[in-house]
Design an enzyme around this catalytic site. Structure first.
Site, PDB file in Angstrom:
ATOM      1  N   LYS A  18       0.647  -1.225   0.044  1.00 23.72           N
ATOM      2  CA  LYS A  18       0.049  -0.112   0.087  1.00 23.72           C
ATOM      3  C   LYS A  18       0.824   1.247   0.036  1.00 23.72           C
ATOM      4  O   LYS A  18       0.545   2.092  -0.746  1.00 23.72           O
ATOM      5  CB  LYS A  18      -0.660   0.056   1.161  1.00 23.72           C
ATOM      6  CG  LYS A  18      -1.670   1.384   1.560  1.00 23.72           C
ATOM      7  CD  LYS A  18      -2.572   1.525   2.826  1.00 23.72           C
ATOM      8  CE  LYS A  18      -1.905   1.688   4.069  1.00 23.72           C
ATOM      9  NZ  LYS A  18      -1.538   2.943   4.364  1.00 23.72           N
ATOM     10  N   ASN A  19       1.823   1.291   0.857  1.00 28.31           N
ATOM     11  CA  ASN A  19       2.523   2.458   0.980  1.00 28.31           C
ATOM     12  C   ASN A  19       3.572   2.865  -0.110  1.00 28.31           C
ATOM     13  O   ASN A  19       3.884   3.960  -0.588  1.00 28.31           O
ATOM     14  CB  ASN A  19       3.287   2.467   2.491  1.00 28.31           C
ATOM     15  CG  ASN A  19       2.222   2.620   3.568  1.00 28.31           C
ATOM     16  OD1 ASN A  19       1.152   3.233   3.370  1.00 28.31           O
ATOM     17  ND2 ASN A  19       2.778   2.294   4.720  1.00 28.31           N
ATOM     18  N   CYS A  27      -5.036   8.586   9.082  1.00 24.79           N
ATOM     19  CA  CYS A  27      -5.377   7.495  10.345  1.00 24.79           C
ATOM     20  C   CYS A  27      -5.466   8.509  11.585  1.00 24.79           C
ATOM     21  O   CYS A  27      -4.275   9.576  11.661  1.00 24.79           O
ATOM     22  CB  CYS A  27      -4.501   6.560  10.826  1.00 24.79           C
ATOM     23  SG  CYS A  27      -4.622   5.024   9.795  1.00 24.79           S
ATOM     24  N   ARG A  70       0.424  14.388  13.499  1.00 24.05           N
ATOM     25  CA  ARG A  70       1.166  14.222  12.115  1.00 24.05           C
ATOM     26  C   ARG A  70       1.223  15.606  11.248  1.00 24.05           C
ATOM     27  O   ARG A  70       0.725  15.539  10.246  1.00 24.05           O
ATOM     28  CB  ARG A  70       0.101  13.170  11.534  1.00 24.05           C
ATOM     29  CG  ARG A  70       0.027  12.001  12.039  1.00 24.05           C
ATOM     30  CD  ARG A  70      -0.496  10.744  11.371  1.00 24.05           C
ATOM     31  NE  ARG A  70       0.211  10.311  10.251  1.00 24.05           N
ATOM     32  CZ  ARG A  70      -0.270   9.261   9.515  1.00 24.05           C
ATOM     33  NH1 ARG A  70      -1.071   8.769   9.553  1.00 24.05           N
ATOM     34  NH2 ARG A  70       0.943   8.699   8.818  1.00 24.05           N
ATOM     35  N   ASP A  96       3.693   0.104  12.095  1.00 26.79           N
ATOM     36  CA  ASP A  96       2.205  -0.133  11.487  1.00 26.79           C
ATOM     37  C   ASP A  96       2.107  -1.879  11.835  1.00 26.79           C
ATOM     38  O   ASP A  96       1.321  -2.550  11.291  1.00 26.79           O
ATOM     39  CB  ASP A  96       2.436  -0.166   9.881  1.00 26.79           C
ATOM     40  CG  ASP A  96       2.399   1.193   9.545  1.00 26.79           C
ATOM     41  OD1 ASP A  96       2.015   2.154  10.242  1.00 26.79           O
ATOM     42  OD2 ASP A  96       2.401   1.238   8.083  1.00 26.79           O
ATOM     43  N   ARG A 150      -9.131   0.397   3.833  1.00 25.42           N
ATOM     44  CA  ARG A 150      -8.362   1.331   3.332  1.00 25.42           C
ATOM     45  C   ARG A 150      -6.919   0.632   3.078  1.00 25.42           C
ATOM     46  O   ARG A 150      -6.351   1.113   1.992  1.00 25.42           O
ATOM     47  CB  ARG A 150      -7.862   2.480   4.348  1.00 25.42           C
ATOM     48  CG  ARG A 150      -8.847   3.635   4.613  1.00 25.42           C
ATOM     49  CD  ARG A 150      -8.237   4.592   5.451  1.00 25.42           C
ATOM     50  NE  ARG A 150      -7.018   4.771   5.182  1.00 25.42           N
ATOM     51  CZ  ARG A 150      -5.860   5.302   6.047  1.00 25.42           C
ATOM     52  NH1 ARG A 150      -6.454   5.357   7.342  1.00 25.42           N
ATOM     53  NH2 ARG A 150      -4.791   5.335   5.808  1.00 25.42           N
TER      54      ARG A 150
HETATM   55  C1  UD1 Z   1       4.216   6.701   6.629  1.00 23.17           C
HETATM   56  C2  UD1 Z   1       3.235   5.653   6.303  1.00 23.17           C
HETATM   57  C3  UD1 Z   1       2.598   4.970   7.449  1.00 23.17           C
HETATM   58  C4  UD1 Z   1       3.721   4.597   8.720  1.00 23.17           C
HETATM   59  C5  UD1 Z   1       4.591   5.877   9.130  1.00 23.17           C
HETATM   60  C6  UD1 Z   1       5.647   5.330   9.914  1.00 23.17           C
HETATM   61  C7  UD1 Z   1       2.687   5.812   4.237  1.00 23.17           C
HETATM   62  C8  UD1 Z   1       1.464   6.384   3.354  1.00 23.17           C
HETATM   63  N1  UD1 Z   1       2.220   5.936   5.481  1.00 23.17           N
HETATM   64  O1  UD1 Z   1       3.398   7.835   7.175  1.00 23.17           O
HETATM   65  O2  UD1 Z   1       2.000   3.842   7.394  1.00 23.17           O
HETATM   66  O3  UD1 Z   1       3.040   4.330   9.907  1.00 23.17           O
HETATM   67  O4  UD1 Z   1       5.275   6.189   7.806  1.00 23.17           O
HETATM   68  O5  UD1 Z   1       6.512   4.250   9.488  1.00 23.17           O
HETATM   69  O6  UD1 Z   1       3.661   5.711   3.714  1.00 23.17           O
HETATM   70  N2  UD1 Z   1       6.554  13.837  11.496  1.00 23.17           N
HETATM   71  C9  UD1 Z   1       6.662  15.304  11.888  1.00 23.17           C
HETATM   72  N3  UD1 Z   1       6.858  16.190  10.875  1.00 23.17           N
HETATM   73  C10 UD1 Z   1       6.410  15.732   9.485  1.00 23.17           C
HETATM   74  C11 UD1 Z   1       6.382  14.562   9.118  1.00 23.17           C
HETATM   75  C12 UD1 Z   1       6.175  13.656  10.290  1.00 23.17           C
HETATM   76  O7  UD1 Z   1       6.835  15.868  13.232  1.00 23.17           O
HETATM   77  O8  UD1 Z   1       6.726  16.764   8.677  1.00 23.17           O
HETATM   78  C13 UD1 Z   1       6.216  12.955  12.550  1.00 23.17           C
HETATM   79  C14 UD1 Z   1       4.721  12.319  12.620  1.00 23.17           C
HETATM   80  O9  UD1 Z   1       3.943  13.145  13.428  1.00 23.17           O
HETATM   81  C15 UD1 Z   1       5.126  11.000  13.500  1.00 23.17           C
HETATM   82  C16 UD1 Z   1       6.682  10.655  12.761  1.00 23.17           C
HETATM   83  O10 UD1 Z   1       7.198  11.950  12.293  1.00 23.17           O
HETATM   84  O11 UD1 Z   1       5.161  11.226  14.791  1.00 23.17           O
HETATM   85  C17 UD1 Z   1       6.614   9.500  11.587  1.00 23.17           C
HETATM   86  O12 UD1 Z   1       5.858   9.877  10.560  1.00 23.17           O
HETATM   87  P1  UD1 Z   1       6.333   9.789   8.974  1.00 23.17           P
HETATM   88  O13 UD1 Z   1       7.434   8.713   8.896  1.00 23.17           O
HETATM   89  O14 UD1 Z   1       6.382  11.029   8.220  1.00 23.17           O
HETATM   90  O15 UD1 Z   1       4.790   8.944   8.874  1.00 23.17           O
HETATM   91  P2  UD1 Z   1       3.975   9.062   7.367  1.00 23.17           P
HETATM   92  O16 UD1 Z   1       4.846   9.308   6.277  1.00 23.17           O
HETATM   93  O17 UD1 Z   1       2.870  10.026   7.512  1.00 23.17           O
END
Ligand code: UD1
Length: 452
Positions: free
Chosen positions: A35-36, A129, A134, A322, A414
């Site tokens: 998915k990701n 989610c 986030r 995850d 999803r």
């Molecule tokens: C992706 C995955 C999700 C997985 C996550 C962590 C997809 C579509 N989703 O989500 O399934 O659970 O990686 O492995 O690929 N953060 C910040 N600032 C930012 C971005 C992130 O503070 O600009 C924080 C987030 O709030 C969170 C942490 O970093 O606490 C990890 O988030 P991130 O690795 O960005 O996850 P996603 O890319 O949203």
């Protein structure tokens, strides 16, 4: 069939999943595309001015939504089975629609490629989610260091590059946290930038490498994906490709847990064993047998009783957030006390209350869950609180005495491609019914033969 019409299940229905637990599972399950990866790669479609083909695309509501967002931007998509043909020659719009982006965090990642290709992008702040705040600050700061002006107003992120040749510029970027999404956004943006971009403290998840391989197959020059330093030499234009998405390691881990929690023996393929190192280590730790049968095939043999273990979620190659909820379901039935620490997201333990409704003994202290193993779970009505929580409840339901009824299936749809069908083929007893039918206590379990 147009991808935007394709939905594996109705999105907002009132159906529930009934599971009759304690069945032994047996057989083989085919793992779908990740998915990701699919979501990030579809966002990457915005970079390519030629037709291209994606293979092994999972059939999921999130993929459909991403297709709808791309369509709204003027991109044409056509789906045939797990193949999606994409034509992003003409992007008619630089503004992604709020109603769709708000439902899918990954769609925010489109800001990088859109900005790189058009010099302007307007993307609403994302949803996804409900597992924490986030933010997208790392995405935004990275784009700014590449020369973009970014304004955030009324819930909309407006990014643009000024000047006669509106092209992003290569930059040295350090991420405060190895965010998957920020790494992907910035890597895609840098493929068409002027000069070289370095992303330090980059995410190392397999889906980041998959996206890099996809971009490279279109002529991008990305090195180091899969390590914590990614170097991208910008090129003026990308070209057509035919690309196969990697197998979904979270789906695979969910089935491994299904085998363990039901004390069963099942096999799964295709998988990439290296992507499952942390999950396999924990399963072996608690007493399950995991055997690599082939380069891309695993067999799990669940033990009659499993032992407790401690888990801390971390960025890859650490234990994936995850897979946390699914392993928690398994540890509720393991002997002894396990501690699960969720360090990636601040609000990702909401399934605890639901598992406790089924007889689990879990206490939460901050971002730690203390799981005292119990001898049995009992089926109960429960509500899925997010995508992986819904999978955890399915797993708990498979192991519980009696009937479990799960609400909130839009979360499950999803991210899992035909989970029920795949479970049923392994011998699980489960069926999706409308909520009003659930009220009818006359509803009885289907015979084993009919659920094969
Ligand atoms: C992706 C995955 C999700 C997985 C996550 C962590 C997809 C579509 N989703 O989500 O399934 O659970 O990686 O492995 O690929 N953060 C910040 N600032 C930012 C971005 C992130 O503070 O600009 C924080 C987030 O709030 C969170 C942490 O970093 O606490 C990890 O988030 P991130 O690795 O960005 O996850 P996603 O890319 O949203």
């Amino acid at each position: 069939m147009s991808l935007t019409e394709l939905s594996s299940k109705p999105e907002a229905d009132n159906s529930v999943l009934q599971i009759w637990g304690k069945q032994t599972l047996k057989g083989h399950v085919k793992i779908s595309g990740a998915k990701n990866s699919a979501l990030a790669i579809m966002a990457g479609a915005l970079l390519c001015p030629d037709d291209f083909r994606l293979r092994n695309v999972p059939s999921l509501v999130d993929v459909t939504r991403m297709g709808q967002i791309l369509s709204a931007l003027g991109i044409k998509l056509e789906r045939n089975g797990d193949i999606v043909d994409i034509n992003a020659r003409d992007i008619g719009e630089s503004k992604a629609p709020y109603e769709l982006v708000s439902q899918l965090r990954a769609s925010f990642f489109a800001i990088g490629p859109m900005l790189a290709r058009l010099g302007v992008a307007r993307v609403p702040l994302p949803g996804g989610c409900a597992i924490g705040a986030r933010p997208v600050d790392l995405h935004v700061r990275g784009l700014q260091s590449m020369g973009a002006d970014v304004q955030i107003e009324h819930g909309m992120v407006h990014a643009y590059v000024t000047g006669p040749n509106p092209r992003l510029k290569g930059a040295k970027i350090y991420l405060d946290y190895p965010s998957v999404g920020a790494t992907e956004t910035l890597m895609m943006a840098a493929t068409l930038a002027d000069g070289e971009t370095t992303i330090e403290n980059a995410a190392q998840e397999p889906e980041v490498s998959d996206l890099a391989n996809f971009c490279n197959s279109m002529g991008a020059k990305i090195r180091g994906a899969g390590t914590n330093t990614i170097i991208i030499s910008g090129v003026p234009r990308l070209h057509s490709t035919d690309y196969n998405i990697i197998p979904d390691r979270v789906e695979a881990a969910t089935f491994l847990v299904a085998g363990a929690i039901t004390h069963s023996e099942i096999s799964l393929s295709p998988i990439v064993p290296d992507h499952l190192t942390a999950a396999i280590a924990k399963l072996r730790d608690i007493g399950a047998k995991v055997i690599l049968e082939d380069r891309d095939c695993l067999r799990i043999i669940g033990a009659q009783s499993h032992m407790a273990t401690d888990i801390e979620t971390l960025p890859y190659p650490g234990f994936p957030t995850d897979m946390q909820a699914q392993f928690m379901a398994l540890l509720t039935l393991s002997e002894g006390t396990s501690t699960i620490s969720e360090t990636v997201f601040e609000n990702r333990l909401r399934h605890v209350a639901e598992l406790n409704r089924m007889g689990a003994d879990i206490r939460v202290k901050g971002n730690h869950a203390i799981v005292r193993g119990v001898s049995m779970l009992s089926g109960a009505p429960v509500v899925a609180t997010d995508l992986r929580a819904s999978a955890a409840l399915v797993l708990a339901g498979l192991a519980a005495e009696g009937k479990t009824t799960i609400k909130g299936l839009h979360h499950l749809d999803r991210g899992y491609d035909n989970l029920e069908d795949k479970m049923r083929r392994l011998g699980a007893k489960l069926q999706r019914v409308q909520d009003d039918a659930v009220a009818d206590e006359a509803a009885t379990a289907p015979a084993t033969a009919s659920v094969e």
